[in-house]
Design an enzyme around this catalytic site. Structure first.
Site: not given
Ligand code: AP5
Length: 212
Positions: A13, A88, A127, A159, A170
């Site tokens: 994402k 979410r 990552r 991270r 997660r």
């Molecule tokens: P990347 O693009 O970084 O993945 P992502 O989907 O953005 O993953 P996140 O870990 O950031 O998502 P998340 O939803 O857990 O974290 P968030 O910060 O929202 O790609 C991942 C890796 O794969 C990278 O190394 C990239 O290079 C590689 N890659 C990408 N595409 C590829 C491809 N096509 N082929 C090969 N490699 C590829 O949330 C963190 C925390 O915040 C949560 O755990 C929760 O505690 C809290 N939180 C956030 N939002 C909420 C909410 N709405 N409600 C409640 N709690 C929340």
């Protein structure tokens, strides 16, 4: 235009948001980035959120909903929004609909990046992130110079929630609490699902095709 980007942690994402924001001229709003910014600034929200995030749990709905509704009210959101990481849970979906309804808007498209569970832990644990938010992967998307961002030359870091153990947790939370919202948007007829296991550029093209 209001677009939401759905998918498990590690689905891509954040990676795709960088490209889509530029190509579509919309504002990228990531709930995870906003929460990490609150933690850095030591706000009340940040202090509460940190405990949940360190334990790989979702931050309570009411806190996240208020944070996103406030962000959507900022002037730059008027040019269109790409929401990443929110909603979410089903209560978050409904709160978003209500908030947008009040502004005579609605979610125009939900983009779902689908990646198999066994690949997600490898993506998260390999990552590397730039302080400005650019993301890399040590095997799948390495920077040109080890641990240095190609774009701004800053040192990359891992991270704290990207250890294998925390990533597994997660993902368990995602499959239990977040996956059901895919059906919410499918039922509304605005879901476009794409294969997130293809190379990064092809995923971008598939996402853009969904929006045509
Ligand atoms: P990347 O693009 O970084 O993945 P992502 O989907 O953005 O993953 P996140 O870990 O950031 O998502 P998340 O939803 O857990 O974290 P968030 O910060 O929202 O790609 C991942 C890796 O794969 C990278 O190394 C990239 O290079 C590689 N890659 C990408 N595409 C590829 C491809 N096509 N082929 C090969 N490699 C590829 O949330 C963190 C925390 O915040 C949560 O755990 C929760 O505690 C809290 N939180 C956030 N939002 C909420 C909410 N709405 N409600 C409640 N709690 C929340």
């Amino acid at each position: 235009m209001i677009i939401i980007l759905l998918g498990a942690p590690g689905a891509g994402k954040g990676t795709q948001s960088e490209f889509l924001e530029r190509r579509l001229g919309v504002v990228h709003i990531s709930s995870g980035d906003l929460l990490r910014d609150h933690i850095r600034r030591g706000t009340e929200l940040g202090k509460v959120a940190e405990g949940y995030m360190n334990n790989s749990l979702l931050v309570p709905d009411d806190l996240v909903i208020d944070m996103i509704v406030d962000r959507l009210a900022e002037p730059d959101a008027a040019k269109g929004v790409l929401l990443d990481g929110f909603p979410r849970t089903l209560p978050q979906c409904k709160a978003l609909d209500n908030a947008l309804h009040g502004q005579r808007k609605r979610v125009d498209q939900a983009l779902y990046i689908n990646v198999a569970r066994d690949m997600l832990v490898d993506r998260l644990s390999g990552r590397w992130t730039c302080p400005e938010g650019h993301v890399y992967h040590e095997k799948f998307n390495p920077p040109k110079h080890d641990r240095i961002c190609d774009i701004d030359g800053k040192e990359l870091f891992q991270r704290p929630d990207d250890t294998r153990e925390k990533a597994e947790k997660r993902l368990a939370v995602y499959f239990e609490q977040t996956l059901p919202i895919i059906g919410y948007y499918r039922d509304k007829g605005i879901l476009c699902e794409i294969d997130g296991e293809r190379p990064i550029e092809q995923v971008t093209e598939d996402l853009l095709n969904c929006l045509k």
